[in-house]
Design an enzyme around this catalytic site. Structure first.
Site, PDB file in Angstrom:
ATOM      1  N   THR A  31       0.859  -1.164  -0.144  1.00 29.89           N
ATOM      2  CA  THR A  31      -0.055   0.006  -0.035  1.00 29.89           C
ATOM      3  C   THR A  31       0.703   1.476  -0.007  1.00 29.89           C
ATOM      4  O   THR A  31       0.404   2.235  -0.314  1.00 29.89           O
ATOM      5  CB  THR A  31      -0.917   0.142   1.528  1.00 29.89           C
ATOM      6  OG1 THR A  31      -0.131   0.055   2.400  1.00 29.89           O
ATOM      7  CG2 THR A  31      -1.650  -1.147   1.486  1.00 29.89           C
ATOM      8  N   CYS A  35       1.578   3.538   9.537  1.00 28.91           N
ATOM      9  CA  CYS A  35       0.788   3.812  10.607  1.00 28.91           C
ATOM     10  C   CYS A  35       1.422   3.787  11.960  1.00 28.91           C
ATOM     11  O   CYS A  35       2.241   3.260  12.018  1.00 28.91           O
ATOM     12  CB  CYS A  35      -0.536   2.959  10.453  1.00 28.91           C
ATOM     13  SG  CYS A  35      -1.689   3.210   9.392  1.00 28.91           S
ATOM     14  N   CYS A  39      -3.527   2.714  15.080  1.00 33.43           N
ATOM     15  CA  CYS A  39      -4.676   3.278  13.817  1.00 33.43           C
ATOM     16  C   CYS A  39      -5.674   2.385  13.781  1.00 33.43           C
ATOM     17  O   CYS A  39      -5.544   1.045  13.723  1.00 33.43           O
ATOM     18  CB  CYS A  39      -3.776   3.239  12.681  1.00 33.43           C
ATOM     19  SG  CYS A  39      -4.691   3.763  11.247  1.00 33.43           S
ATOM     20  N   CYS A  66      -0.052   7.787   7.067  1.00 31.78           N
ATOM     21  CA  CYS A  66      -1.412   7.455   6.947  1.00 31.78           C
ATOM     22  C   CYS A  66      -2.212   8.645   7.099  1.00 31.78           C
ATOM     23  O   CYS A  66      -1.919   9.292   8.108  1.00 31.78           O
ATOM     24  CB  CYS A  66      -1.660   6.495   7.788  1.00 31.78           C
ATOM     25  SG  CYS A  66      -3.459   6.021   8.214  1.00 31.78           S
ATOM     26  N   CYS A  69      -4.594   8.355  10.763  1.00 29.89           N
ATOM     27  CA  CYS A  69      -3.746   8.553  12.058  1.00 29.89           C
ATOM     28  C   CYS A  69      -2.818   9.349  12.170  1.00 29.89           C
ATOM     29  O   CYS A  69      -2.359  10.283  13.147  1.00 29.89           O
ATOM     30  CB  CYS A  69      -3.161   7.263  12.491  1.00 29.89           C
ATOM     31  SG  CYS A  69      -1.845   6.304  11.572  1.00 29.89           S
TER      32      CYS A  69
HETATM   33 ZN   LIG Z   1      -3.119   4.850  10.082  1.00 27.07          ZN
END
Ligand SMILES: [Zn+2]
Length: 355
Positions: A31, A35, A39, A66, A69
Site C-alpha cells: 500500500t 501507521c 490506527c 497514513c 492517523c
Molecule cells: Zn493509520
C-alpha cells in the site's frame, strides 16, 4: 535502532494499543502507507507488515504517512507535524523545548502539544524520550555484544568504533557538569556482588557512577545527589541486560581474577578532576602511587591535596582505580567506600601479581 519484538508489535497492532504509539510504526506492504500502532482505519494482514522505529526510517523505505492517523485532519499543518517528528528524531540527543518546536510549526506551544499527541499518541517530549532510550540501548548493545569475549579478549575494540577514542573518556565541561546532569538520561541497576551491593549507572556515553553500599536506597540517594537534574531510569534486567552484563564483568573481576573490564566511561567533573582520573586509569594493577607522585606525574607537583580531593570525588569505583593511590607515608589514606574495601582491592591485586 532496536524495535520491540515482532510478537509484541503484532499484538499491539491487533489490539490497536495506544500505549505502544511512539515506540514504532508499521508499513503495510503493497500500500505504501505507514501507521502508528493504534490506527483503526485499516484491515491488516499481520504477515504483510514492515516495522520502523522512526518516521524517518519509514519514509526512507518509501512509505507515506497514513492520512487517518498520522496526518491529523484537525491540524492544518499536519505535514509539518511529520516534519517536526523527524526533527525530533534527528536531534533527539539535544535539548528540545516545546516552544522552539512550536516556533518551527508557527503555532502556539499548547496547540502543537495537542496536535502532536493526537497524531503520534505521545507528546513531543515523550517521543524524544522514547527515541533517546532506544538510542541508548542500541549503543550499549553495540558495545557489549558478547561481553566475555569482547571485553576479555579484544580489549573491547568496538567501543572506539561506536564512540571514537576521544569520547570514550569524555568529560563534560565544568559548566555543564554543574548543571547536575540536566537534560541527561541515566540508566541504573543495583545488584549484589562479592564486595556487597553495587549500583552502576550509565549515560549514553558510558558508566558515570559505580558505587558500593549497604542499602539500595542510600545508593540511589547518592546517585540523585550527584546528578540531581538528570532523568534517572531503573533498568530492569529483562529490558536492558547490558548494565547487568557490565556489573557481572566487574563482579568477575573482583571475585574471579578476571581482568578489569574496559568499559566505556563517562567521567563528569572539572577539568582538573578529569585529568587526575584519566591518569589513574594508567596506573597498573599491583602498583600504587602517593597523592604527591600523582600530582608530579600530571605536572602539578604542588597540587597533591587537590589530587586527594579528586580521588575522593571519584564516582566510578574500581573502574577508575583511585584505590591505587595512597598517602605519602604509605598508609592507606581515605576511600569513599571504606578503607576495608580499599585494602581488600589492593590485597587482591597484589595477590594476582604473585599468582
Ligand atoms: Zn493509520
Amino acid at each position: 535502532m532496536t524495535l520491540p519484538p515482532d510478537r509484541v508489535m503484532k499484538e499491539a497492532i491487533s489490539s490497536k494499543d495506544p500505549s505502544r504509539d511512539g515506540q514504532f510504526f508499521y508499513g503495510m506492504v503493497g500500500t505504501g502507507i505507514f501507521c502508528k500502532p493504534s490506527c483503526t482505519s485499516n484491515q491488516i494482514d499481520l504477515e504483510k507488515l514492515e516495522f520502523f522505529r522512526t518516521i524517518k526510517d519509514a519514509t526512507q523505505a518509501g512509505y507515506q504517512p497514513c492520512k487517518a492517523c498520522l496526518l491529523n485532519p484537525d491540524w492544518a499543518g499536519s505535514i509539518s507535524l511529520i516534519k517536526i517528528a523527524r526533527y525530533i528524531e534527528d536531534h533527539a540527543d539535544e535539548k528540545l523545548t516545546l516552544s522552539s518546536l512550536s516556533g518551527m510549526a508557527g503555532v502556539s506551544p499548547s496547540r502543537l502539544q495537542r496536535a502532536f499527541k493526537k497524531a503520534f499518541g505521545v507528546s513531543p517530549k515523550s517521543y524524544q524520550d522514547a527515541i533517546r532510550i532506544q538510542m541508548f540501548k542500541y549503543f550499549l548493545r553495540k558495545k557489549s555484544g558478547s561481553i566475555t569475549e569482547a571485553i576479555y579478549d579484544s580489549g573491547f575494540g568496538s567501543i572506539s568504533r561506536v564512540y571514537g577514542e576521544e569520547s570514550r573518556s569524555l568529560g563534560m565541561q565544568p559548566k555543564s557538569y554543574k548543571a547536575g546532569g540536566a537534560g541527561e538520561v541515566i540508566f541504573y541497576a543495583c545488584r549484589d556482588t562479592t564486595y556487597g551491593l553495587v549500583l552502576m549507572a550509565a549515560t549514553g556515553k558510558g558508566v558515570c557512577f559505580l558505587q558500593f553500599g549497604q542499602q539500595k536506597q542510600s545508593l540511589l540517594t547518592a546517585l540523585s545527589t550527584e546528578f540531581p537534574k538528570a532523568e534517572l531510569i531503573c533498568s530492569p534486567a529483562q529490558e536492558a541486560p547490558e548494565l547487568d552484563n557490565w556489573i557481572d564483568a566487574v563482579n568477575l573481576h573482583l571475585s574471579n581474577g578476571a581482568p578489569k573490564p574496559d568499559l566505556p566511561l563517562d567521567m563528569q567533573g572539572t577539568a582538573f578532576q578529569i585529568k587526575v582520573w584519566k591518569f589513574l586509569l594508567s596506573i597498573k594493577e599491583g602498583d600504587t602511587l602517593s597523592y604527591g607522585e600523582v600530582a608530579n606525574q600530571i605536572g602539578r607537583p604542588t597540587a597533591f591535596r587537590s589530587v586527594a580531593t579528586a580521588c575522593a570525588k571519584n564516582r566510578i569505583a574500581v573502574l577508575i582505580p583511585c584505590h591505587r593511590v595512597l598517602r605519602g607515608d604509605g598508609s592507606l589514606g581515605g576511600y569513599r567506600w571504606g578503607s576495608e574495601r580499599k585494602q581488600a582491592l589492593l590485597d587482591m591485586e597484589k595477590q594476582r601479581q604473585r599468582d
